[in-house]
Design an enzyme around this catalytic site. Structure first.
Site, PDB file in Angstrom:
ATOM      1  N   LYS A 180       4.149   0.596   9.928  1.00  0.00           N
ATOM      2  CA  LYS A 180       4.293   1.798   9.106  1.00  0.00           C
ATOM      3  C   LYS A 180       3.739   3.022   9.833  1.00  0.00           C
ATOM      4  O   LYS A 180       4.256   4.117   9.683  1.00  0.00           O
ATOM      5  CB  LYS A 180       3.567   1.609   7.773  1.00  0.00           C
ATOM      6  CG  LYS A 180       4.402   0.848   6.763  1.00  0.00           C
ATOM      7  CD  LYS A 180       3.872   1.061   5.353  1.00  0.00           C
ATOM      8  CE  LYS A 180       2.833   0.006   5.037  1.00  0.00           C
ATOM      9  NZ  LYS A 180       2.413   0.011   3.631  1.00  0.00           N
ATOM     10  N   GLU A 197       0.872  -1.159   0.000  1.00  0.00           N
ATOM     11  CA  GLU A 197       0.000   0.000   0.000  1.00  0.00           C
ATOM     12  C   GLU A 197       0.920   1.223   0.000  1.00  0.00           C
ATOM     13  O   GLU A 197       1.818   1.318   0.845  1.00  0.00           O
ATOM     14  CB  GLU A 197      -0.880   0.002   1.265  1.00  0.00           C
ATOM     15  CG  GLU A 197      -1.872   1.123   1.234  1.00  0.00           C
ATOM     16  CD  GLU A 197      -2.815   1.151   2.435  1.00  0.00           C
ATOM     17  OE1 GLU A 197      -2.777   0.215   3.259  1.00  0.00           O
ATOM     18  OE2 GLU A 197      -3.560   2.134   2.535  1.00  0.00           O
ATOM     19  N   ARG A 244       5.201 -13.012   9.416  1.00  0.00           N
ATOM     20  CA  ARG A 244       5.882 -11.768   9.118  1.00  0.00           C
ATOM     21  C   ARG A 244       7.211 -11.720   9.862  1.00  0.00           C
ATOM     22  O   ARG A 244       7.416 -12.419  10.854  1.00  0.00           O
ATOM     23  CB  ARG A 244       5.017 -10.574   9.494  1.00  0.00           C
ATOM     24  CG  ARG A 244       4.746 -10.418  10.973  1.00  0.00           C
ATOM     25  CD  ARG A 244       4.072  -9.083  11.277  1.00  0.00           C
ATOM     26  NE  ARG A 244       2.972  -8.788  10.376  1.00  0.00           N
ATOM     27  CZ  ARG A 244       2.919  -7.687   9.598  1.00  0.00           C
ATOM     28  NH1 ARG A 244       3.872  -6.790   9.614  1.00  0.00           N
ATOM     29  NH2 ARG A 244       1.878  -7.487   8.828  1.00  0.00           N
TER      30      ARG A 244
HETATM   31  P1  ATP Z   1      -0.313  -1.761   6.656  1.00  0.00           P
HETATM   32  O1  ATP Z   1      -0.562  -1.850   8.095  1.00  0.00           O
HETATM   33  O2  ATP Z   1      -0.214  -0.379   6.132  1.00  0.00           O
HETATM   34  O3  ATP Z   1      -1.148  -2.675   5.806  1.00  0.00           O
HETATM   35  P2  ATP Z   1       1.850  -3.505   5.928  1.00  0.00           P
HETATM   36  O4  ATP Z   1       3.162  -3.549   6.619  1.00  0.00           O
HETATM   37  O5  ATP Z   1       0.993  -4.697   5.877  1.00  0.00           O
HETATM   38  O6  ATP Z   1       1.147  -2.271   6.565  1.00  0.00           O
HETATM   39  P3  ATP Z   1       1.663  -3.390   3.064  1.00  0.00           P
HETATM   40  O7  ATP Z   1       2.049  -2.279   2.193  1.00  0.00           O
HETATM   41  O8  ATP Z   1       0.242  -3.827   3.063  1.00  0.00           O
HETATM   42  O9  ATP Z   1       2.110  -2.967   4.494  1.00  0.00           O
HETATM   43  O10 ATP Z   1       2.611  -4.622   2.814  1.00  0.00           O
HETATM   44  C1  ATP Z   1       2.987  -5.094   1.547  1.00  0.00           C
HETATM   45  C2  ATP Z   1       3.363  -6.554   1.627  1.00  0.00           C
HETATM   46  O11 ATP Z   1       4.444  -6.723   2.536  1.00  0.00           O
HETATM   47  C3  ATP Z   1       2.220  -7.396   2.144  1.00  0.00           C
HETATM   48  O12 ATP Z   1       2.132  -8.561   1.346  1.00  0.00           O
HETATM   49  C4  ATP Z   1       2.611  -7.716   3.543  1.00  0.00           C
HETATM   50  O13 ATP Z   1       2.100  -8.964   3.924  1.00  0.00           O
HETATM   51  C5  ATP Z   1       4.135  -7.716   3.472  1.00  0.00           C
HETATM   52  N1  ATP Z   1       4.710  -7.372   4.768  1.00  0.00           N
HETATM   53  C6  ATP Z   1       4.453  -6.277   5.508  1.00  0.00           C
HETATM   54  N2  ATP Z   1       5.139  -6.313   6.681  1.00  0.00           N
HETATM   55  C7  ATP Z   1       5.855  -7.459   6.672  1.00  0.00           C
HETATM   56  C8  ATP Z   1       6.759  -8.078   7.591  1.00  0.00           C
HETATM   57  N3  ATP Z   1       7.068  -7.523   8.771  1.00  0.00           N
HETATM   58  N4  ATP Z   1       7.315  -9.255   7.249  1.00  0.00           N
HETATM   59  C9  ATP Z   1       7.019  -9.830   6.057  1.00  0.00           C
HETATM   60  N5  ATP Z   1       6.177  -9.307   5.154  1.00  0.00           N
HETATM   61  C10 ATP Z   1       5.594  -8.138   5.443  1.00  0.00           C
END
Ligand code: ATP
Ligand code: MG
Length: 567
Positions: free
Chosen positions: A280, A43, A270
């Site tokens: 974020k 996002e 994660r």
């Molecule tokens: P938000 O809370 O804004 O959704 P987010 O960290 O999930 O934050 P995204 O932009 O939705 O952010 O994440 C993009 C991709 O990265 C998604 O597929 C998410 O699952 C993955 N991702 C985010 N944080 C992690 C993490 N700590 N470890 C592994 N993958 C992650």
């Protein structure tokens, strides 16, 4: 520390992780015509962090391994939080990590027309309705895990009324929050996500790509699976919290399509790191309120922060490979990340001598006004990098810590009456210490064994310690930024009642010193990596100006610190 087994083997020797096993089983079964197509779906509401790097390496890595493709798709369904600045930084970071996505980058907003048509189809099939209640009312009626939810009074509107209302929503006929489109599934479902989830909401905030074309926006759950479908994604990999969403992901596809091809959602754990926040929202707060100097502050766990700190793409990819892919949540020791960058920089960083906390050392029997050029090895790991000449003279700087007046046993550096070798140079003996009125050492006076340098009569004489130095007359002053952990606690998200997570920030996370550096360190360009011998890995910060070089400490040399601590 963690319940996953860090994998220290190389990519070629380790066994398959569970997602690779799924992919290989799908390939054996000929599923989706044997295609492998993944996507990375950020996002654009912040900069990417090391957790995203794990997801990027996983998605792009699978495609590389199985001759597939990976899309970069921005999940831009919420215009209020998203920005082109984030889109640009995300593209830059993915490329920097070493990956190329298939074709142009995609956006969920590319599919707004199709998603809208599918929403009308759900209405026509009696599977969606417009609800005039507020989001709060709807949320109150959801019930709990043990009690069913309450049906909305608008749930049984007819198809025609729903279609008219939904089109009016699309055409700007309602204020924000006046109504939403909901799926009509089951308010008593054991999976809370099936209790008539919201599909569309109204927002008049202009969208960074579609401008004011739309004032209704699809929710993540409704948009994601269908976007996967439209792109031909085969394996839609996300983090564990989406496991409970998966039945809904499948439900939408069941209602809307009838092809054999199906994307499949797979969840993995994660990345969590000790001493690090990864949300974020929290990272944005650190930036917005100036707790750090921007998204690329070298103390940040963002990809651009790590890059500025001197991490290499290779080191981040090696880290991602090493931590593996688990199905259960775990916390990785940040030390493993540091290990990965050390291992990589050891191969690539040019060696140099610099003294971070200098004290003057005078060689009493060395001729005044003499300069000698000693040969230093640029990189013992790579003979092709050759050697350089370093000036040596009567007055030097050494590290204050490399001298002790009353040393403990096994202190193999300099002390009164003791001998050490000066790296690439002579053996010296400490004869005398000069102090100021406060008792602080201002000068260490030594004799020099003039035959002990390479090629000399006593060159092979053994002494226990070797220390680094720079020639005082030739040394350059350089700024060195020494970073420590941004947070004091091992788990900065675990905050006691009544406290704010920002109280856990480490007030000493940045220390700036002026170091004495060998002259070659003034002819450097931003982003170059160095190992300051015996001290650590450093890189040249882009703040560097002609005549004002700035170094960042990427990471200390672990063995040096371990040795210091053990002495
Ligand atoms: P938000 O809370 O804004 O959704 P987010 O960290 O999930 O934050 P995204 O932009 O939705 O952010 O994440 C993009 C991709 O990265 C998604 O597929 C998410 O699952 C993955 N991702 C985010 N944080 C992690 C993490 N700590 N470890 C592994 N993958 C992650
Ligand atoms: Mg997310």
């Amino acid at each position: 520390m963690s319940d996953s087994t860090p994998n220290t083997g190389s990519e070629n020797t380790r066994s398959l992780h569970f997602i690779e096993e799924i992919v290989e089983a799908n390939l054996r079964d000929g599923k989706n015509d044997g295609r492998v197509h993944t996507r990375f779906p950020p996002e654009p509401n912040g900069y990417l962090h090391i957790g995203h790097a794990k997801s990027i390496c996983l998605n792009f890595g699978l495609a590389q391994k199985y001759n597939g493709k990976t899309n970069l798709r921005f999940d831009d369904t919420n215009p209020t939080k998203e920005d082109v600045e984030y889109v640009d930084s995300i593209k830059e970071d993915v490329r920097w990590l070493g990956f190329n996505w298939e074709g142009d980058e995609r956006y969920a907003s590319d599919y707004f027309d199709q998603l809208y048509l599918w929403a009308e189809k759900l209405i026509i099939d009696g599977k969606a309705y417009v609800d005039d209640q507020t989001a709060e009312e709807i949320s109150r009626q959801r019930g709990t895990v043990t009690t069913p939810g309450t049906e909305s009074p608008y749930r049984n509107r007819g198809v025609d009324e729903n279609l008219t209302l939904f089109r009016k929503m699309r055409d700007g006929g309602f204020a924000e929050g006046a109504c939403v489109l909901r799926a009509k599934i089951d308010m008593a479902h054991t999976n809370m996500f099936f209790r008539d989830p919201i599909l569309y909401r109204i927002s008049y905030t202009p969208h960074h790509r579609t401008g004011t074309k739309w004032c209704i926006y699809p929710m993540y759950d409704y948009a994601h699976g269908q976007s996967d479908y439209l792109e031909g994604i085969t394996h839609s990999i996300c983090t564990l919290e989406f496991e409970v969403h998966r039945p809904l992901y499948d439900w939408f596809l069941d209602q809307l399509i009838d092809t054999d091809y199906r994307p499949r959602q797979i969840e993995f754990a994660r990345l969590n790191l000790t001493y690090t926040v990864m949300s974020k929202r929290k990272l944005l707060e650190l930036v917005k309120n100036n707790y750090v100097n921007g998204w690329d502050d070298p103390r940040m766990p963002t990809i651009c922060g790590l890059r500025r700190r001197g991490y290499t793409p290779e080191s981040l990819r090696a880290f991602a490979d090493r931590i593996g892919v688990a199905r259960r949540d775990n916390v990785i020791d940040v030390g493993l990340l540091e290990f990965s960058v050390r291992e990589d920089l050891n191969k690539r960083a040019r060696r140099a001598l610099a003294v971070l906390n200098p004290v003057k050392l005078v060689l009493t029997n060395y001729p005044e006004n003499q300069t000698e050029w000693l040969t230093a090895i640029n990189n013992p790991e790579n003979p092709d990098e050759g050697t350089r000449q370093m000036p040596f003279s009567r007055e030097l700087f050494i590290e204050r810590d490399d001298f002790m007046e009353n040393p403990p046993k096994k202190f193999f550096r300099l002390f009164p009456g003791g001998e050490v070798r000066l790296k690439y140079g002579y053996i010296i003996r400490c004869e005398e210490v000069v102090k100021d009125e406060a008792g602080e050492i201002t000068e260490i006076r030594c004799s020099c064994d003039m035959d002990s340098k390479t090629g000399g009569a006593t060159a092979n004489r053994k002494v226990k310690g070797t220390i680094h130095w720079v020639s005082a007359a030739h040394a350059a002053d350089v700024e060195v930024r020494l970073f420590d952990r941004l947070f004091k606690a091992i788990d900065p998200d675990d905050v006691p009642e009544g406290h704010d997570w920002k109280e856990g920030l480490n007030p000493d996370s940045l220390k700036v010193v002026t170091a004495k550096a060998e002259p070659s360190l003034t002819e450097v360009s931003p982003w170059q990596h160095f190992q300051f011998e015996r001290v650590g890995y450093f890189n040249v910060d882009p703040d560097t100006q002609p005549g004002a070089v700035v170094f960042n400490r990427t990471v200390a040399l672990k063995d040096t610190w371990a040795k210091v601590a053990g002495e």
